[in-house]
Design a protein around this motif. Sequence first.
Motif, PDB file in Angstrom:
ATOM      1  N   LEU A   5       0.833  -1.191   0.000  1.00 23.06           N
ATOM      2  CA  LEU A   5       0.000   0.000   0.000  1.00 23.06           C
ATOM      3  C   LEU A   5       0.875   1.251   0.000  1.00 23.06           C
ATOM      4  O   LEU A   5       1.992   1.235   0.533  1.00 23.06           O
ATOM      5  CB  LEU A   5      -0.915   0.000   1.215  1.00 23.06           C
ATOM      6  N   PRO A   6       0.385   2.336  -0.597  1.00 22.99           N
ATOM      7  CA  PRO A   6       1.183   3.563  -0.678  1.00 22.99           C
ATOM      8  C   PRO A   6       1.810   4.024   0.654  1.00 22.99           C
ATOM      9  O   PRO A   6       2.993   4.396   0.662  1.00 22.99           O
ATOM     10  CB  PRO A   6       0.200   4.584  -1.255  1.00 22.99           C
ATOM     11  N   PRO A   7       1.095   3.974   1.793  1.00 20.66           N
ATOM     12  CA  PRO A   7       1.764   4.398   3.029  1.00 20.66           C
ATOM     13  C   PRO A   7       2.989   3.544   3.378  1.00 20.66           C
ATOM     14  O   PRO A   7       3.972   4.055   3.918  1.00 20.66           O
ATOM     15  CB  PRO A   7       0.667   4.272   4.089  1.00 20.66           C
ATOM     16  N   ARG A  92       0.165  14.448 -12.149  1.00 20.16           N
ATOM     17  CA  ARG A  92      -0.591  14.349 -10.889  1.00 20.16           C
ATOM     18  C   ARG A  92       0.355  14.330  -9.686  1.00 20.16           C
ATOM     19  O   ARG A  92       0.100  14.997  -8.683  1.00 20.16           O
ATOM     20  CB  ARG A  92      -1.457  13.095 -10.925  1.00 20.16           C
ATOM     21  N   GLU A  96       0.234  17.180  -6.797  1.00 25.84           N
ATOM     22  CA  GLU A  96      -0.061  16.817  -5.409  1.00 25.84           C
ATOM     23  C   GLU A  96       1.077  17.210  -4.477  1.00 25.84           C
ATOM     24  O   GLU A  96       0.842  17.728  -3.385  1.00 25.84           O
ATOM     25  CB  GLU A  96      -0.357  15.321  -5.295  1.00 25.84           C
ATOM     26  N   GLU A 142       4.962   7.876  -1.356  1.00 27.28           N
ATOM     27  CA  GLU A 142       3.568   7.479  -1.168  1.00 27.28           C
ATOM     28  C   GLU A 142       2.692   7.975  -2.322  1.00 27.28           C
ATOM     29  O   GLU A 142       1.869   7.217  -2.857  1.00 27.28           O
ATOM     30  CB  GLU A 142       3.045   8.028   0.159  1.00 27.28           C
ATOM     31  N   ILE A 143       2.874   9.227  -2.703  1.00 27.53           N
ATOM     32  CA  ILE A 143       2.095   9.762  -3.829  1.00 27.53           C
ATOM     33  C   ILE A 143       2.412   8.986  -5.103  1.00 27.53           C
ATOM     34  O   ILE A 143       1.517   8.632  -5.868  1.00 27.53           O
ATOM     35  CB  ILE A 143       2.361  11.269  -4.018  1.00 27.53           C
ATOM     36  N   ALA A 145       3.437   5.892  -5.425  1.00 29.75           N
ATOM     37  CA  ALA A 145       2.806   4.563  -5.367  1.00 29.75           C
ATOM     38  C   ALA A 145       1.314   4.655  -5.671  1.00 29.75           C
ATOM     39  O   ALA A 145       0.763   3.795  -6.373  1.00 29.75           O
ATOM     40  CB  ALA A 145       3.046   3.930  -3.994  1.00 29.75           C
ATOM     41  N   ARG A 146       0.672   5.691  -5.190  1.00 28.59           N
ATOM     42  CA  ARG A 146      -0.755   5.867  -5.426  1.00 28.59           C
ATOM     43  C   ARG A 146      -1.054   6.164  -6.894  1.00 28.59           C
ATOM     44  O   ARG A 146      -1.953   5.564  -7.492  1.00 28.59           O
ATOM     45  CB  ARG A 146      -1.315   6.955  -4.517  1.00 28.59           C
ATOM     46  N   VAL A 147      -0.288   7.084  -7.497  1.00 29.15           N
ATOM     47  CA  VAL A 147      -0.573   7.426  -8.902  1.00 29.15           C
ATOM     48  C   VAL A 147      -0.204   6.271  -9.830  1.00 29.15           C
ATOM     49  O   VAL A 147      -0.840   6.110 -10.880  1.00 29.15           O
ATOM     50  CB  VAL A 147       0.074   8.768  -9.350  1.00 29.15           C
ATOM     51  N   ALA A 149      -0.572   3.059  -9.008  1.00 30.00           N
ATOM     52  CA  ALA A 149      -1.696   2.121  -8.878  1.00 30.00           C
ATOM     53  C   ALA A 149      -2.902   2.612  -9.669  1.00 30.00           C
ATOM     54  O   ALA A 149      -3.592   1.822 -10.327  1.00 30.00           O
ATOM     55  CB  ALA A 149      -2.058   1.948  -7.397  1.00 30.00           C
ATOM     56  N   ASP A 150      -3.152   3.916  -9.628  1.00 30.03           N
ATOM     57  CA  ASP A 150      -4.283   4.481 -10.371  1.00 30.03           C
ATOM     58  C   ASP A 150      -4.049   4.472 -11.883  1.00 30.03           C
ATOM     59  O   ASP A 150      -4.998   4.431 -12.648  1.00 30.03           O
ATOM     60  CB  ASP A 150      -4.547   5.923  -9.935  1.00 30.03           C
TER      61      ASP A 150
END
Length: 152
Positions: A5-7, A92, A96, A142-143, A145-147, A149-150
């Motif tokens: 997970l991103p965190p 993105r 962010e 973290e950002i 990893a999130r972008v 995944a998206d």
Amino acid sequence: MQPPLPPAVGQSAQDLFRSGLFCAESVVLAVARAQGVASPLLPRLASAFCSGMARTGGPCGALTGAVMGVGLALGRSNAGDPVQPAYAATQRLVQEFEARFGSRDCRALLDGCDLNTPAGQAKFQEQGLAQRCVRYTGAAAEIAARVIADGR
């Protein structure tokens, strides 16, 4: 197997930074590991991006490490491949990061500290600015990893 997970990716980057790697090295390594990629070349590739591009006060090394991680995950391998997934995710990421911290440049993020001078190095130590870098490093990873995944 699911990527972390991103965190967790952010925490990994912070741990790498605390272990002695610098910002860009820590972020690209954490993001790459989250993608199942391991190579001793990754931190080497990122080294010159650390400290605002080799202490020039330029783009934050944590952010550039995150951009490299996005490219690793979503970048193209051939000239005919689409570039848009990597571009969209990077845009993105930068937006962010800048919205959260108010800048994307190392010198601005460190209140004008010039890391390329003895006075700047002293200020960095005396004011404990490395703690900010830990925060920037974790957030950038973290950002990213999130972008990523998206963007998949």
